[in-house]
Write a protein that holds these residues in place. Structure first.
Motif, short mmCIF file in Angstrom:
data_model
loop_
_atom_site.label_atom_id
_atom_site.label_comp_id
_atom_site.label_asym_id
_atom_site.label_seq_id
_atom_site.Cartn_x
_atom_site.Cartn_y
_atom_site.Cartn_z
N HIS A 1 0.86 -1.18 0.00
CA HIS A 1 0.00 0.00 0.00
C HIS A 1 0.89 1.23 0.00
O HIS A 1 1.95 1.21 0.62
N ARG B 1 0.69 7.08 3.69
CA ARG B 1 -0.20 8.23 3.61
C ARG B 1 0.38 9.38 2.79
O ARG B 1 -0.31 9.95 1.94
N ARG C 1 -6.46 0.20 -4.34
CA ARG C 1 -5.45 0.06 -3.29
C ARG C 1 -4.21 0.88 -3.62
O ARG C 1 -3.71 1.61 -2.76
N GLY D 1 -4.40 4.42 -2.97
CA GLY D 1 -4.52 4.78 -1.56
C GLY D 1 -5.95 4.96 -1.09
O GLY D 1 -6.19 5.49 -0.02
N TRP E 1 -7.85 -0.08 1.81
CA TRP E 1 -6.84 -0.92 2.44
C TRP E 1 -7.28 -2.35 2.25
O TRP E 1 -8.45 -2.68 2.44
N ASP F 1 -11.36 -2.14 2.86
CA ASP F 1 -11.89 -1.08 3.68
C ASP F 1 -11.42 0.26 3.12
O ASP F 1 -10.30 0.37 2.62
N ARG G 1 -9.84 3.81 3.20
CA ARG G 1 -8.80 4.38 4.06
C ARG G 1 -9.26 5.74 4.60
O ARG G 1 -8.64 6.79 4.31
N ASP H 1 -6.66 8.13 6.65
CA ASP H 1 -5.63 8.75 5.81
C ASP H 1 -6.23 9.77 4.86
O ASP H 1 -5.72 10.89 4.72
#
Lengths: 119, 119
Positions: A15, A18, A71, A74, A77, A88, A90, A93
DNA sequence: GCCGTACTATGACGACTATCGTACTAGCTT
DNA sequence: AAGCTAGTACGATAGTCGTCATAGTACGGC
């Protein structure tokens, strides 16, 4: 690009950290109808969902592709739980980097869906 | 797709009507760094700007291309004034369709720019 | 009418994208 | 161990995208 390091022996997935999440990448990821739909359902559920509980009108490999795009941008996740791959949004972030952005997009998507349904 | 009808004899340009503006199209249009930069400057200016006052690191034809993408997605309004082509963000339409979206994106872009500059 | 400025249209090109099918791997269940 | 389920990797393909250069159009000013 810096990525999280998979723990040895696990099946952890790379991943972006951030700070490496780019607005352009997020917008591009969300600009595909299928991916926007995925994120909407994920946000609506408010919890992890496996890839397989999305009944998308494309093949399994295409589904895999779209989740990977999300993913790598970003937006979501991903983590393995047994044979299932859980997804899920993110939230933390994204809300830290771009406050209100995801909410606006989700609200816009909901409005558009309502408009399309009633109109 | 329904578009506005150019008045006879003028050089009016085809724009999607408000109801035809799609969220995915808007996000896609904004996902290009150059186009995002254009919209940021336009929003910051708060008034019409001609294409030529943007000093983009691409050729004239590429510039034309990007403005067209923004117009066809419904993000900007374009109108000829003499030889110049003026551009403006379609604030009213976008804010009506997707309240808060454009502001969030612009805010996110500003934050990212500040982050990049200081980081 | 002629020239310069501003932008367009067309065609090309390489890169990327969405899609698929097939063959494969990892983990659970029995 | 055998089989099932969930997802991956790879290669192919058709289409879109960003870019450019060249040639062209529209308007304003001289």
């Amino acid at each position: 690009m810096t990525v999280t390091v998979p723990a040895a022996g696990s099946r952890a997935l790379p991943h972006p950290v951030r700070e490496d999440i780019r607005l352009e990448g997020v917008l591009h990821a969300l600009s595909d109808p299928l991916r926007l739909q995925i994120v909407r359902r994920l946000a609506e559920a408010g919890r992890e969902l496996s890839c397989s509980c999305f009944d998308l009108p494309v093949s399994k490999s295409t589904t895999t592709h779209h989740f990977r795009v999300l993913r790598e941008a970003g937006v979501i996740w991903q983590v393995y739980r047994g044979t299932a791959k859980m997804n899920d949004v993110r939230r933390d972030d994204l809300d830290t980097l771009f406050p209100g952005l995801i909410d606006s997009v989700l609200d816009a998507a909901a409005r558009q869906a309502a408009r399309t349904a009633t109109g």
